[in-house]
Design an enzyme around this catalytic site. Structure first.
Site, PDB file in Angstrom:
ATOM      1  N   ASP A 152      49.539  30.893  39.896  1.00  0.00           N
ATOM      2  CA  ASP A 152      49.565  29.391  39.678  1.00  0.00           C
ATOM      3  C   ASP A 152      49.605  28.565  41.049  1.00  0.00           C
ATOM      4  O   ASP A 152      50.427  28.932  41.934  1.00  0.00           O
ATOM      5  CB  ASP A 152      50.639  29.273  38.941  1.00  0.00           C
ATOM      6  N   LYS A 156      50.989  20.249  42.605  1.00  0.00           N
ATOM      7  CA  LYS A 156      51.805  18.821  42.527  1.00  0.00           C
ATOM      8  C   LYS A 156      52.656  19.171  43.687  1.00  0.00           C
ATOM      9  O   LYS A 156      53.553  20.228  43.594  1.00  0.00           O
ATOM     10  CB  LYS A 156      52.443  18.433  41.311  1.00  0.00           C
ATOM     11  N   THR A 224      36.229  37.266  36.335  1.00  0.00           N
ATOM     12  CA  THR A 224      36.619  37.201  35.092  1.00  0.00           C
ATOM     13  C   THR A 224      36.290  35.573  34.687  1.00  0.00           C
ATOM     14  O   THR A 224      35.762  35.063  35.469  1.00  0.00           O
ATOM     15  CB  THR A 224      38.158  37.160  35.318  1.00  0.00           C
TER      16      THR A 224
END
Length: 248
Positions: A152, A156, A224
């Site tokens: 991830d 931000k 993927t």
């Protein structure tokens, strides 16, 4: 000084640093529920917890040769998701052992279903926070390859503290890897790719295994749906490969 492991879980802080995920509950299909009940005894490692549901209790570790029933090179993937990459790898390399680390139960169930179908009996899974697996569950210098594919990005600014790849993570990864072991990373987020490279270039335990700006795409990483989605959005995939330096 008392050992933190001797302190009752309810008396210890929940966690002293942010994790790289937000755990969300999600409904599982009937097949995934069945996988959890029928396949988990073989595939899923039992973990003694600390205060958090995805924690690993300090002082508790496994012996890989006992878990897999043999001595073989160990490959660990952090954030295995639905398991597409690691199931393919485990089925393609029966002479190696594989461990998938993931916190999302539905993804683990999907991985078990696909691993069972592929006959990948050399794969194990653990539902836990990855740094705690590397720091507590796995013995020092027990891992031959460590994969971090598309973590991830927490793009931000207020969330970047949650990113997995930090100097602290580099030290933890170096502990788990054997001398000469390989750390492979990939991301479709350019700014995070630069951060990863800066962190690992500065880490005393690692050295580059590539020339130029980026490593070649790792041939062992299957393409993927997640990677295709990033490419369709116009984001370039950047790979990095590092070698664990010999311990002093």
């Amino acid at each position: 000084m008392p050992d933190p492991a001797d302190t009752p879980a309810e008396a210890r802080p929940f966690r002293d640093r942010p994790v790289s995920f937000v755990r969300r509950s999600g409904r599982m299909s009937e097949a995934q529920e069945r996988a959890w009940s029928e396949l988990a005894p073989h595939f899923l490692l039992t973990v003694e917890r600390d205060a958090a549901a995805t924690s690993v209790r300090r002082g508790v570790s496994v012996v890989p040769a006992e878990v897999w029933g043999r001595e073989a090179p160990l490959v660990v993937e952090i954030g295995s998701g639905q398991g597409h990459a690691i199931v393919h790898a485990a089925a393609s390399a029966p002479d190696r052992d594989f461990l998938a680390i993931e916190v999302f139960k539905a993804g683990l169930a999907r991985t078990m279903l696909d691993a069972d179908k592929a006959g990948a009996r050399n794969l194990r899974l653990v539902e836990a926070n990855a740094p705690e697996v590397l720091e507590h569950l796995l013995p020092e210098a027990s891992v031959d390859e460590l994969w971090v594919f598309f973590p991830d990005p927490w793009h931000k600014k207020k969330h970047t503290k949650r990113r997995l790849v930090t100097p602290e993570f580099a030290a933890t990864a170096a502990r788990a890897l054997r001398d000469g072991g390989t750390l492979r990373l990939a991301t479709d987020w350019e700014e995070y790719a630069h951060q990863m490279r800066d962190v690992l270039d500065a880490a005393a335990g690692f050295e580059r295994v590539f020339e130029g700006e980026w490593a070649d795409r790792f041939a062992g990483r299957v393409l993927t749906a997640f990677e295709r989605k990033g490419a369709r959005a116009g984001r370039s995939i950047r790979d990095l490969t590092y070698r664990r330096r010999a311990r002093a």
